[in-house]
Design an enzyme around this catalytic site. Structure first.
Site, PDB file in Angstrom:
ATOM      1  N   GLY A 117     -24.836 -24.536   4.771  1.00 51.68           N
ATOM      2  CA  GLY A 117     -24.857 -23.254   4.055  1.00 51.68           C
ATOM      3  C   GLY A 117     -23.517 -22.541   4.045  1.00 51.68           C
ATOM      4  O   GLY A 117     -23.331 -21.583   3.295  1.00 51.68           O
TER       5      GLY A 117
ATOM      6  N   GLY B 257     -12.014  -3.021   1.222  1.00 52.15           N
ATOM      7  CA  GLY B 257     -12.462  -3.984   0.214  1.00 52.15           C
ATOM      8  C   GLY B 257     -13.952  -4.241   0.378  1.00 52.15           C
ATOM      9  O   GLY B 257     -14.692  -3.407   0.924  1.00 52.15           O
TER      10      GLY B 257
ATOM     11  N   ASP C  63     -13.532 -20.991  -2.729  1.00 52.76           N
ATOM     12  CA  ASP C  63     -12.440 -20.171  -2.177  1.00 52.76           C
ATOM     13  C   ASP C  63     -11.147 -20.961  -2.011  1.00 52.76           C
ATOM     14  O   ASP C  63     -10.057 -20.436  -2.248  1.00 52.76           O
ATOM     15  CB  ASP C  63     -12.828 -19.614  -0.797  1.00 52.76           C
ATOM     16  CG  ASP C  63     -13.911 -18.556  -0.875  1.00 52.76           C
ATOM     17  OD1 ASP C  63     -14.449 -18.339  -1.978  1.00 52.76           O
ATOM     18  OD2 ASP C  63     -14.228 -17.946   0.173  1.00 52.76           O
TER      19      ASP C  63
ATOM     20  N   ALA D 145     -19.374 -16.616  -3.935  1.00 56.29           N
ATOM     21  CA  ALA D 145     -20.233 -17.796  -3.818  1.00 56.29           C
ATOM     22  C   ALA D 145     -20.668 -18.317  -5.185  1.00 56.29           C
ATOM     23  O   ALA D 145     -20.661 -19.528  -5.432  1.00 56.29           O
ATOM     24  CB  ALA D 145     -21.458 -17.444  -2.973  1.00 56.29           C
TER      25      ALA D 145
ATOM     26  N   HIS E 243     -39.339   1.539 -20.291  1.00 55.93           N
ATOM     27  CA  HIS E 243     -39.252   2.878 -19.695  1.00 55.93           C
ATOM     28  C   HIS E 243     -40.339   3.013 -18.635  1.00 55.93           C
ATOM     29  O   HIS E 243     -41.437   2.538 -18.849  1.00 55.93           O
ATOM     30  CB  HIS E 243     -39.463   3.937 -20.782  1.00 55.93           C
ATOM     31  CG  HIS E 243     -39.394   5.338 -20.274  1.00 55.93           C
ATOM     32  ND1 HIS E 243     -38.207   5.933 -19.893  1.00 55.93           N
ATOM     33  CD2 HIS E 243     -40.366   6.263 -20.055  1.00 55.93           C
ATOM     34  CE1 HIS E 243     -38.452   7.162 -19.479  1.00 55.93           C
ATOM     35  NE2 HIS E 243     -39.749   7.393 -19.565  1.00 55.93           N
TER      36      HIS E 243
HETATM   37  P1  NAI Z   1     -10.684  -7.606   0.075  1.00 55.34           P
HETATM   38  O1  NAI Z   1      -9.542  -8.288  -0.573  1.00 55.34           O
HETATM   39  O2  NAI Z   1     -11.909  -7.305  -0.698  1.00 55.34           O
HETATM   40  O3  NAI Z   1     -10.181  -6.206   0.676  1.00 55.34           O
HETATM   41  C1  NAI Z   1      -9.163  -6.105   1.621  1.00 55.34           C
HETATM   42  C2  NAI Z   1      -8.648  -4.673   1.606  1.00 55.34           C
HETATM   43  O4  NAI Z   1      -7.827  -4.480   2.750  1.00 55.34           O
HETATM   44  C3  NAI Z   1      -7.804  -4.365   0.383  1.00 55.34           C
HETATM   45  O5  NAI Z   1      -8.282  -3.185  -0.215  1.00 55.34           O
HETATM   46  C4  NAI Z   1      -6.395  -4.181   0.968  1.00 55.34           C
HETATM   47  O6  NAI Z   1      -5.623  -3.242   0.276  1.00 55.34           O
HETATM   48  C5  NAI Z   1      -6.700  -3.703   2.375  1.00 55.34           C
HETATM   49  N1  NAI Z   1      -5.661  -3.963   3.360  1.00 55.34           N
HETATM   50  C6  NAI Z   1      -4.923  -5.087   3.502  1.00 55.34           C
HETATM   51  N2  NAI Z   1      -4.086  -4.967   4.561  1.00 55.34           N
HETATM   52  C7  NAI Z   1      -4.321  -3.746   5.098  1.00 55.34           C
HETATM   53  C8  NAI Z   1      -3.787  -3.041   6.221  1.00 55.34           C
HETATM   54  N3  NAI Z   1      -2.868  -3.588   7.003  1.00 55.34           N
HETATM   55  N4  NAI Z   1      -4.245  -1.797   6.484  1.00 55.34           N
HETATM   56  C9  NAI Z   1      -5.207  -1.246   5.689  1.00 55.34           C
HETATM   57  N5  NAI Z   1      -5.744  -1.861   4.620  1.00 55.34           N
HETATM   58  C10 NAI Z   1      -5.313  -3.106   4.332  1.00 55.34           C
HETATM   59  O7  NAI Z   1     -10.973  -8.470   1.377  1.00 55.34           O
HETATM   60  P2  NAI Z   1     -12.233  -8.485   2.357  1.00 55.34           P
HETATM   61  O8  NAI Z   1     -12.969  -7.196   2.320  1.00 55.34           O
HETATM   62  O9  NAI Z   1     -11.693  -8.965   3.647  1.00 55.34           O
HETATM   63  O10 NAI Z   1     -13.171  -9.578   1.718  1.00 55.34           O
HETATM   64  C11 NAI Z   1     -12.659 -10.895   1.489  1.00 55.34           C
HETATM   65  C12 NAI Z   1     -13.337 -11.526   0.308  1.00 55.34           C
HETATM   66  O11 NAI Z   1     -14.656 -11.881   0.650  1.00 55.34           O
HETATM   67  C13 NAI Z   1     -13.470 -10.611  -0.895  1.00 55.34           C
HETATM   68  O12 NAI Z   1     -12.333 -10.674  -1.720  1.00 55.34           O
HETATM   69  C14 NAI Z   1     -14.671 -11.145  -1.578  1.00 55.34           C
HETATM   70  O13 NAI Z   1     -14.259 -12.098  -2.513  1.00 55.34           O
HETATM   71  C15 NAI Z   1     -15.477 -11.814  -0.479  1.00 55.34           C
HETATM   72  N6  NAI Z   1     -16.685 -11.027  -0.194  1.00 55.34           N
HETATM   73  C16 NAI Z   1     -17.589 -10.821  -1.199  1.00 55.34           C
HETATM   74  C17 NAI Z   1     -18.714 -10.070  -0.978  1.00 55.34           C
HETATM   75  C18 NAI Z   1     -19.666  -9.839  -2.096  1.00 55.34           C
HETATM   76  O14 NAI Z   1     -19.645 -10.600  -3.074  1.00 55.34           O
HETATM   77  N7  NAI Z   1     -20.498  -8.798  -2.048  1.00 55.34           N
HETATM   78  C19 NAI Z   1     -18.980  -9.455   0.333  1.00 55.34           C
HETATM   79  C20 NAI Z   1     -17.966  -9.723   1.294  1.00 55.34           C
HETATM   80  C21 NAI Z   1     -16.871 -10.484   1.029  1.00 55.34           C
END
Ligand code: NAI
Length: 473
Positions: free
Chosen positions: A41, A183, A312, A320, A443
């Site tokens: 998974g 993020g 990824d 995913a 509705h």
């Molecule tokens: P992300 O790329 O979404 O966000 C990282 C954030 O950290 C950015 O806003 C960036 O500006 C900030 N950042 C970077 N360095 C920093 C620092 N030193 N101090 C403060 N802020 C800083 O990455 P995240 O949240 O780690 O997620 C990784 C990936 O996992 C996502 O891009 C997404 O593709 C995937 N993911 C998807 C989900 C979903 O589909 N619901 C849920 C969780 C993750």
């Protein structure tokens, strides 16, 4: 040493890898699926999407119970049993992982648990608990995924300075939690821990959270996060972390100011990196870009013609469903059917409210100089949104001028993640705003906000004051 032959080897059993293995087997290939974790998974099922959604579901009830007093129904303060919550969440994962194994078995996919490494362009060595095996293959799909980025200086003690992996194991609930990064992960896990009672401080380096989405869609999420979290700091950074007895000291800064603060735990959520190291790629013709993402063409083929890469590790958005789509494209390409990865990929962040978008965003249109028109329907005008006490949302269309083709859709609000699929279908089918406006939506549902948004485009939505669409270039 065991030596076996396979038409296709798939390395990694996440939502990309197992989708590729299953589809190839369904299409008549002899497939070996190699995974280093005994539970299939991948990150999504074991340490990502599924456990986080289980925890968001469980903790949403706490937030709902709290506001329920305003509706005349009062519950006592909840007591949280972290061990029980954890074991329920583990049960969800176990059930799904077992399901993946059963589905593999039903298709005759051979599962090998162990770490796979290319020894040659058509040979892989697998180191497992019961020894070493070699698989000779005709084609391979690399679907090994990604891992959280943790700057080396912060990688001190994963029980206190956590990544999403540790944060998803709810052993105990920290009183004070620092979340670094606004993020996907920072916002979703911040939502979980704040509902569980942690005082959450979120620090984001940029001047907005969730920067992939348009600013107007992010606003309701930001407004609620500011109420729920102890603090949300934008344009701020963490300059240092150190372990002090039972606490973590964080040096945070913005505008030339530096402050030392203490937290019980820290969640580092500053992005993910591809797991392309140590796969033996040097023994193949596969090439990576400078950031470690495997270079692929639009059929997911690497620079080694028999080897594909998806998900990824192959770059692009780390989602995913994008990996699962690329799995189909890769298998069709190796069958000589010529699919390409050009599908609309929806994005959903499961915050409260949820935020979802697909196709072209207004921000991207501006950056690329693409002329678009937009229409926005505020959920304060939706009967259903008001009845469920969640008017904090909006539905937005990004439209091609002249043709009125729907190019993009964005939704913020309850169940936005479910509603966005209609936008994906509209864009994939080349539908126009008129098609959407003329399609009857039941509705009272939140889906009506889509057809009302289309009516809004023409300036006459039944439940909103007449307003003209806006043009953007
Ligand atoms: P992300 O790329 O979404 O966000 C990282 C954030 O950290 C950015 O806003 C960036 O500006 C900030 N950042 C970077 N360095 C920093 C620092 N030193 N101090 C403060 N802020 C800083 O990455 P995240 O949240 O780690 O997620 C990784 C990936 O996992 C996502 O891009 C997404 O593709 C995937 N993911 C998807 C989900 C979903 O589909 N619901 C849920 C969780 C993750």
């Amino acid at each position: 040493m065991d030596r076996i032959e396979a038409e296709l080897v798939v390395l990694g059993a996440g939502p990309g890898g197992y989708a590729a293995a299953f589809y190839a087997a369904d299409r008549g290939k002899k497939v070996v699926l190699i995974e280093q974790d005994s539970r299939l998974g991948g990150v999504c099922l074991n340490r990502g999407c599924i456990p986080s959604k289980a925890l968001l579901h469980a903790t949403h009830l706490i937030s709902e119970a709290r506001v329920s007093a305003d509706r005349g129904i009062t519950f006592g303060e909840p007591t949280v049993d972290p061990a029980r919550l954890q074991s329920w969440k583990e049960g969800v994962i176990r059930k799904l992982a077992q399901g993946v194994r059963t589905l593999a078995r039903a298709r005759g996919v051979e599962i090998m648990i162990g770490r796979g490494r290319f020894e040659g362009p058509r040979r892989m060595r697998v180191d497992g608990e019961d020894g070493q095996r070699t698989v000779e293959f005709r084609n391979a799909v690399i679907a090994v995924g990604s891992e959280p980025v943790v700057p080396r200086a912060w990688d001190l003690d994963r029980s206190r300075i956590m990544t999403s992996t540790e944060a998803l194991d709810i052993g105990s609930i920290p009183d004070r939690l620092l979340v670094i990064g606004g993020g996907y992960i920072g916002m979703e896990m911040g939502t979980v821990y704040s509902a569980l009672g942690s005082e959450v401080t979120l620090v984001e380096a940029l001047d907005s959270i969730l920067t992939g989405a348009d600013a107007d869609l992010v606003r309701p999420v930001m407004r609620r996060a500011k109420r729920r979290f102890a603090d949300v700091r934008l344009g701020a950074e963490v300059r240092g972390l150190s372990i002090r007895d039972t606490h973590v000291e964080a040096i945070t800064g913005s505008d030339g100011q530096e402050t030392a603060e203490y937290f019980d735990r820290v969640l580092v959520a500053v992005g993910r990196r591809p797991l392309s190291d140590d796969l033996g790629l040097e023994n193949t013709d596969v090439e990576c870009d400078p950031n470690g993402f495997i270079a692929v063409d639009d059929a997911q083929r690497t620079s080694d013609a028999g080897i594909f890469a998806i998900g990824d590790v192959a770059g692009g958005v780390m989602l995913a469903h994008k990996a699962a789509r690329e799995a189909r494209v890769a298998i069709e390409a190796l069958l000589g059917e010529g699919g390409v990865s050009d599908a609309v990929i929806p994005a959903v962040v499961f915050t409260d409210p949820e935020i979802a978008w697909c196709g072209l965003t207004e921000t991207e249109a501006g950056e690329r100089g693409v002329a678009v028109e937009t229409a926005v329907f505020p959920w304060g005008a939706s009967g259903r949104a008001i009845a469920v006490d969640r008017p904090d949302g909006l539905t937005k269309l990004v439209v091609e001028p002249g043709t009125e083709r729907v190019l993009g859709m964005g939704i913020t609000g309850q169940n936005a993640g479910e509603l966005i699929s209609e936008g994906v279908v509209l864009i994939e089918m080349g539908a126009t705003v008129r098609d959407l406006a003329d399609s009857i939506h039941p509705h009272p549902t939140l889906s009506e906000t889509l057809s009302e948004c289309a009516e809004m485009f023409y300036g006459h939505a039944t439940h909103a004051a007449p307003r003209r669409k806006t043009a953007r270039t």
